[in-house]
Design a protein around this motif. Structure first.
Motif, PDB file in Angstrom:
ATOM      1  N   ARG A   1       0.847  -1.190   0.000  1.00  0.00           N
ATOM      2  CA  ARG A   1       0.000   0.000   0.000  1.00  0.00           C
ATOM      3  C   ARG A   1       0.878   1.234   0.000  1.00  0.00           C
ATOM      4  O   ARG A   1       1.762   1.372   0.850  1.00  0.00           O
ATOM      5  N   PRO A   2       0.643   2.188  -0.903  1.00  0.00           N
ATOM      6  CA  PRO A   2       1.459   3.392  -0.927  1.00  0.00           C
ATOM      7  C   PRO A   2       1.337   4.174   0.362  1.00  0.00           C
ATOM      8  O   PRO A   2       0.252   4.309   0.931  1.00  0.00           O
ATOM      9  N   LEU A   3       2.450   4.704   0.850  1.00  0.00           N
ATOM     10  CA  LEU A   3       2.456   5.462   2.090  1.00  0.00           C
ATOM     11  C   LEU A   3       1.499   6.630   2.012  1.00  0.00           C
ATOM     12  O   LEU A   3       0.808   6.958   2.968  1.00  0.00           O
ATOM     13  N   SER A   4       1.401   7.268   0.854  1.00  0.00           N
ATOM     14  CA  SER A   4       0.603   8.474   0.730  1.00  0.00           C
ATOM     15  C   SER A   4      -0.893   8.217   0.880  1.00  0.00           C
ATOM     16  O   SER A   4      -1.659   9.145   1.090  1.00  0.00           O
ATOM     17  N   SER A   5      -1.339   6.965   0.812  1.00  0.00           N
ATOM     18  CA  SER A   5      -2.763   6.670   0.909  1.00  0.00           C
ATOM     19  C   SER A   5      -3.310   6.952   2.295  1.00  0.00           C
ATOM     20  O   SER A   5      -4.509   7.102   2.476  1.00  0.00           O
ATOM     21  N   ASN A   6      -2.440   7.030   3.313  1.00  0.00           N
ATOM     22  CA  ASN A   6      -2.872   7.286   4.673  1.00  0.00           C
ATOM     23  C   ASN A   6      -2.860   8.765   5.042  1.00  0.00           C
ATOM     24  O   ASN A   6      -3.150   9.131   6.166  1.00  0.00           O
ATOM     25  N   VAL A   7      -2.502   9.633   4.127  1.00  0.00           N
ATOM     26  CA  VAL A   7      -2.257  11.030   4.462  1.00  0.00           C
ATOM     27  C   VAL A   7      -3.494  11.870   4.171  1.00  0.00           C
ATOM     28  O   VAL A   7      -4.116  11.757   3.126  1.00  0.00           O
ATOM     29  N   ARG A   8      -3.844  12.759   5.101  1.00  0.00           N
ATOM     30  CA  ARG A   8      -4.991  13.629   4.924  1.00  0.00           C
ATOM     31  C   ARG A   8      -4.709  14.679   3.863  1.00  0.00           C
ATOM     32  O   ARG A   8      -3.578  15.071   3.632  1.00  0.00           O
ATOM     33  N   ALA A   9      -5.759  15.193   3.268  1.00  0.00           N
ATOM     34  CA  ALA A   9      -5.598  16.203   2.220  1.00  0.00           C
ATOM     35  C   ALA A   9      -4.873  17.432   2.746  1.00  0.00           C
ATOM     36  O   ALA A   9      -4.069  18.045   2.048  1.00  0.00           O
ATOM     37  N   GLN A  10      -5.122  17.818   4.030  1.00  0.00           N
ATOM     38  CA  GLN A  10      -4.496  19.019   4.553  1.00  0.00           C
ATOM     39  C   GLN A  10      -3.014  18.821   4.827  1.00  0.00           C
ATOM     40  O   GLN A  10      -2.309  19.771   5.174  1.00  0.00           O
ATOM     41  N   PHE A 127      11.885  -6.978   3.555  1.00  0.00           N
ATOM     42  CA  PHE A 127      10.586  -6.645   2.981  1.00  0.00           C
ATOM     43  C   PHE A 127       9.546  -6.422   4.071  1.00  0.00           C
ATOM     44  O   PHE A 127       8.777  -5.454   4.029  1.00  0.00           O
ATOM     45  N   ALA A 128       9.535  -7.302   5.091  1.00  0.00           N
ATOM     46  CA  ALA A 128       8.576  -7.153   6.193  1.00  0.00           C
ATOM     47  C   ALA A 128       8.864  -5.888   6.995  1.00  0.00           C
ATOM     48  O   ALA A 128       7.942  -5.166   7.395  1.00  0.00           O
ATOM     49  N   ALA A 129      10.137  -5.603   7.238  1.00  0.00           N
ATOM     50  CA  ALA A 129      10.502  -4.396   7.974  1.00  0.00           C
ATOM     51  C   ALA A 129      10.121  -3.148   7.191  1.00  0.00           C
ATOM     52  O   ALA A 129       9.676  -2.144   7.774  1.00  0.00           O
ATOM     53  N   GLN A 130      10.278  -3.197   5.865  1.00  0.00           N
ATOM     54  CA  GLN A 130       9.892  -2.050   5.045  1.00  0.00           C
ATOM     55  C   GLN A 130       8.388  -1.820   5.116  1.00  0.00           C
ATOM     56  O   GLN A 130       7.931  -0.682   5.293  1.00  0.00           O
ATOM     57  N   GLN A 131       7.610  -2.866   4.981  1.00  0.00           N
ATOM     58  CA  GLN A 131       6.155  -2.722   5.061  1.00  0.00           C
ATOM     59  C   GLN A 131       5.749  -2.127   6.415  1.00  0.00           C
ATOM     60  O   GLN A 131       4.870  -1.262   6.480  1.00  0.00           O
ATOM     61  N   ARG A 132       6.392  -2.589   7.474  1.00  0.00           N
ATOM     62  CA  ARG A 132       6.062  -2.120   8.820  1.00  0.00           C
ATOM     63  C   ARG A 132       6.367  -0.631   8.988  1.00  0.00           C
ATOM     64  O   ARG A 132       5.534   0.126   9.500  1.00  0.00           O
ATOM     65  N   VAL A 134       6.820   1.690   6.657  1.00  0.00           N
ATOM     66  CA  VAL A 134       5.992   2.499   5.754  1.00  0.00           C
ATOM     67  C   VAL A 134       4.596   2.695   6.352  1.00  0.00           C
ATOM     68  O   VAL A 134       4.061   3.815   6.371  1.00  0.00           O
ATOM     69  N   GLU A 135       4.014   1.620   6.849  1.00  0.00           N
ATOM     70  CA  GLU A 135       2.676   1.711   7.428  1.00  0.00           C
ATOM     71  C   GLU A 135       2.681   2.564   8.690  1.00  0.00           C
ATOM     72  O   GLU A 135       1.779   3.392   8.905  1.00  0.00           O
ATOM     73  N   ALA A 136       3.708   2.407   9.534  1.00  0.00           N
ATOM     74  CA  ALA A 136       3.783   3.171  10.783  1.00  0.00           C
ATOM     75  C   ALA A 136       3.889   4.665  10.511  1.00  0.00           C
ATOM     76  O   ALA A 136       3.211   5.481  11.153  1.00  0.00           O
ATOM     77  N   VAL A 137       4.732   5.045   9.558  1.00  0.00           N
ATOM     78  CA  VAL A 137       4.903   6.461   9.231  1.00  0.00           C
ATOM     79  C   VAL A 137       3.614   7.031   8.639  1.00  0.00           C
ATOM     80  O   VAL A 137       3.186   8.138   8.990  1.00  0.00           O
ATOM     81  N   CYS A 164      14.100   3.862   0.420  1.00  0.00           N
ATOM     82  CA  CYS A 164      13.925   3.124  -0.839  1.00  0.00           C
ATOM     83  C   CYS A 164      12.487   3.215  -1.325  1.00  0.00           C
ATOM     84  O   CYS A 164      12.235   3.413  -2.520  1.00  0.00           O
ATOM     85  N   HIS A 165      11.550   3.088  -0.399  1.00  0.00           N
ATOM     86  CA  HIS A 165      10.138   3.198  -0.774  1.00  0.00           C
ATOM     87  C   HIS A 165       9.817   4.594  -1.292  1.00  0.00           C
ATOM     88  O   HIS A 165       9.189   4.752  -2.345  1.00  0.00           O
ATOM     89  N   LEU A 166      10.244   5.603  -0.570  1.00  0.00           N
ATOM     90  CA  LEU A 166       9.934   6.988  -0.925  1.00  0.00           C
ATOM     91  C   LEU A 166      10.532   7.383  -2.265  1.00  0.00           C
ATOM     92  O   LEU A 166       9.950   8.165  -3.017  1.00  0.00           O
TER      93      LEU A 166
END
Length: 207
Positions: A1-10, A127-132, A134-137, A164-166
């Motif tokens: 899931r892209p990190l940006s999907s959790n970010v509010r519009a503001q 890979f698991a650490a990256q997913q974790r 990314v989701e936490a941030v 790497c994700h960013l």
């Protein structure tokens, strides 16, 4: 899931500073997550307080490991803020091996980055650490109600995986932080997702 999907519009264009804790007291007798900052690490973290982005920070998050907490508290005291520990901001899980001598650690770390989907000697996979991370941030940024920049004080390996994700790069140790004992940072925004530089030392000011 892209990190940006959790970010509010503001949160458009809101800056996040990812900071790896600096130098620590290494001990065979103390579990790695309980290692504190060394005097050098504390001095370097204090030196970061003149970075130009410091005064824009309105929230400080850190992992629950002692070295991360020690680092975050130096920032928090300076800015009169509270630290907010988040377990999922922790370093990749290396509890299966515990302390490793430096040469051996570097070899295992090379394998960790080179084979992201494989568990090396029982470590959490890259890979698991990256997913974790990314989701936490993404979650903390979406939930944070402050208006300024967010400082995240965490660890080098997960910081590299987040980088790497960013930056849209495959997982590789070529993006790991410099070999200076930790204490580096990079700045990014979440929406639109963009990282502005590679790691920079916290105690060096760009002119």
């Amino acid at each position: 899931r892209p990190l940006s999907s959790n970010v509010r519009a503001q949160d458009h264009m809101r800056r996040v500073i990812f900071i790896s804790h600096p130098n620590v007291v290494i001990s065979r007798e103390i579990p790695v997550p309980q290692w504190p900052l060394s005097s050098l690490g504390r001095n370097r973290m204090a030196a970061s307080l003149v970075q130009p982005w410091i005064q824009d920070v309105s929230a400080i998050y850190c992992s629950t490991e002692q070295k991360s907490i020690d680092s975050a508290e130096i920032l928090a005291r300076h800015l009169s803020l509270e630290i907010q520990p988040v377990r999922d901001l922790g370093e990749n899980d290396r509890s299966s091996t515990g302390f490793l001598p430096p040469d051996e650690f570097e070899k295992v770390a090379d394998q960790f980055f080179a084979a992201p989907h494989d568990s090396v000697r029982g470590w959490e996979t890259a890979f698991a650490a990256q997913q974790r991370i990314v989701e936490a941030v993404g979650k903390l940024a979406a939930a944070d109600g402050a208006s300024g920049s967010i400082a995240i004080v965490s660890h080098g390996a997960v910081g590299t995986l987040l980088y790497c994700h960013l930056s849209g790069q495959p997982i590789s140790r070529r993006w790991d932080q410099p070999s200076n004992g930790g204490g580096n940072f990079y700045t990014f925004q979440l929406s639109p997702m963009q990282v502005f530089s590679w790691w920079k030392p916290i105690d060096e000011i760009a002119l």
